[in-house]
Scaffold this active site. Sequence first.
Site, PDB file in Angstrom:
ATOM      1  CG  ASN A 262      -2.025   1.049   1.093  1.00  0.00           C
ATOM      2  OD1 ASN A 262      -1.936   1.964   0.282  1.00  0.00           O
ATOM      3  ND2 ASN A 262      -3.035   0.944   1.922  1.00  0.00           N
ATOM      4  CG  ASP A 263       1.505   3.244   3.642  1.00  0.00           C
ATOM      5  OD1 ASP A 263       0.443   3.705   3.191  1.00  0.00           O
ATOM      6  OD2 ASP A 263       1.654   2.912   4.829  1.00  0.00           O
ATOM      7  CB  VAL A 264       5.980   0.479  -0.782  1.00  0.00           C
ATOM      8  CG1 VAL A 264       6.514   0.312   0.631  1.00  0.00           C
ATOM      9  CG2 VAL A 264       5.194  -0.730  -1.219  1.00  0.00           C
TER      10      VAL A 264
END
Lengths: 459, 90
Positions: free
Chosen positions: A385-387
Site C-alpha cells: 500500500n504505502d510503498v
Amino acid sequence: MEYTNLAYVAAAVLFIIGIKRLGSPKTAQSGNAIASIGMLIAIIATVASFDLLDFKLIAIGMIIGSIIGATFAIRVQMTQMPQMVAIFNGFGGGASALVAASEFFTKHGTADLNTFISGTIILSVFIGTLTFSGSFIAFGKLQGFVSGKPIVFSGLQILNGFMVIGIVLIGTLITIGVNQDLNLFYGIVVLAVLLGVTLTIPIGGADMPVVISLLNSYSGIAASATGFVLMNNGLIISGALVGASGLILTNIMCKGMNRSLANVIFGAVGLEQETLSTDGKQINVKSSTTDEAAMILDAADKVIIVPGYGLAVAQAQHAAREVAEQLELMGKTVLYAIHPVAGRMPGHMNVLLAEANVPYDKLKDLGDINPEFEDCDVAIILGANDVVNPAARHDTSSPIYGMPILDVDKSRTVIVNKRTMNPGFAGIQNELFGFENTVMVFGDAKEMLTTLYKDLKEL
Amino acid sequence: MDMINILTVFILAIFVGNEIITKVPPTLHTPLMSGSNAISGIAIVGAIISTKVGGELGTWLGMVAVIFATINCVGGFMVTNRMLKMFKRK
C-alpha cells in the site's frame, strides 16, 4: 591462554569470511557454515582453556539451548521470520547482559571493579537488557500478542527522558566508584527493561524493519561491550561486526522510508495528528473480478508483481509464483518489484519468494525496477500500500511525502489486490486506488491468486 | 596499553564490518540479519567463562547466559541455513 586467543582470532577471521560469502546467493550457504565453524572453534577453545570448568553444567545449558533453538529454527514459517530474528536478538542481548552482571557480582567489593570495568559492565548490562525486553515486545507485536499499532500515551517521551537520565546518573555513580550499592545496579536493570518496552511499544507494524535492524545492532554492541569487560578480542570483533551490520541495515530501512531514525523511534505521536487531516478525501474505486483481471493479463506482454506485507499475511507466495509461471507459459515477461521496506524486516519478501522457488534474479529492487514500469503493461499489487502511494511524490502534506516509492502508476494497467479498503500503516488513503488505470480485486491474496490462476488456465 | 589495544581492535572491526556488509545485496538481507544475529551469540564464550569465575550467583547467571546464547547461536545458524538453501536451488 595464548592458544585460546589464537583460536578467537581464527573464529573472527571465519566470521568475516562467512559474512563476506553472504554477498552472493551462490556462496551464501557455505558462508553461513563457515561462520558456524568459527563459533564452534571459539566455544571449544574456551571450554578447553579452563581446567576447573563445571563441564556438566555447561553441557546441560548448551543442550537445553540447542533444543530450544533448533525447535524454533525448524518449526518457524518463512512468513514468521521477522519475529524469529527478533526473539533471537533478545536472547543474544540477554546473554551479554547476564555475563556482564555475573562479572559485576564477582568483582563487587574488590579492587578489580575499577572505572573501566564497571563502566563497560554498566554499558553491557544496559544495552543487553534493553535489547532483551525490546526484542520481546517486537516479537509480541509481530506475532500478534501485543497490538501492532503504535501504543502511545501522553508523557511517554517525558517518562523515557527521565529513565535515560536515571540510567546515566546511576551508571556514572557506579562507574566512578562513588556508590556501588547492589540496589543501584538492580535499578539500572529495571530501568533498562522498562526503557526497552517503552521505546518499542509506540512503534507501528510497518516500522518494524527499522526496529528489528536496530535491535540486531544493539545485540552486537552488547556483545562487544561484554568483550571489553572480559578483555576478550573474540567478543569485541564479533560484536562489532554485528553492530555494524545492524546499523547499516537500519540506515537502509530509514532511507527506504525517507525518515530519520529519530523520526521512526519518536515519530508515532505526530503521526496521529497528520492522518486526521487527510482522512477527508473520498476515493472512488473500480472493483473487479479475477475473470476480468485474467483478461487484462492475457492482453499484456510485460507484467510486474509487487508483493507487500499482505502477501506474507495470506501466505500467498506459492500462489503468486504459480500465477507468474502461468503468465510466463503464456509468453509474458514477469518481474518482481521489491521495495526495501516491504514486509516486516529487511529482505522479508525475498525470503518468502525464494521459499516459493522464485529465481532470485527475477527480484528487482527499487532502483532497477522503477524504469521498467514505463513500458509495463500490468502491475499486480499484492497487499502493498504505502510503498506504491504516488502521494509520496507530490503531496507535501502527506506523512509519507518524500518516501521513495515504486512507480506502479506508470504501468498501463494496475491491478490491486487488497483485503479491504482499509488504509495502510501510515493511515492514509492511497490515491492510486482511484486512478483511471487502476482496477481493484478485493479478497485474501491467496484465494484471489488461486482463482486467478484457474481463470488464466481456462482462457 | 591493554585498553588501547582492544579499542583499536574494536574500531578496526567496525570498519571491516562496514566494508563487507555494504556489499551484501538486498535479496540476502534477511539471511544476513539472522546470520549476523547468530554471530552475536558469541556471548556464549563469556557465558562459559562466567560459570567458572562467577561464584555461586555468577555461576547461575552464567548458566542462564549459556542457555540464551546457545539458543541464539544454534537457532540463528540453523534458520539461516534453512533460508539460504532456498536461495541456492534454482
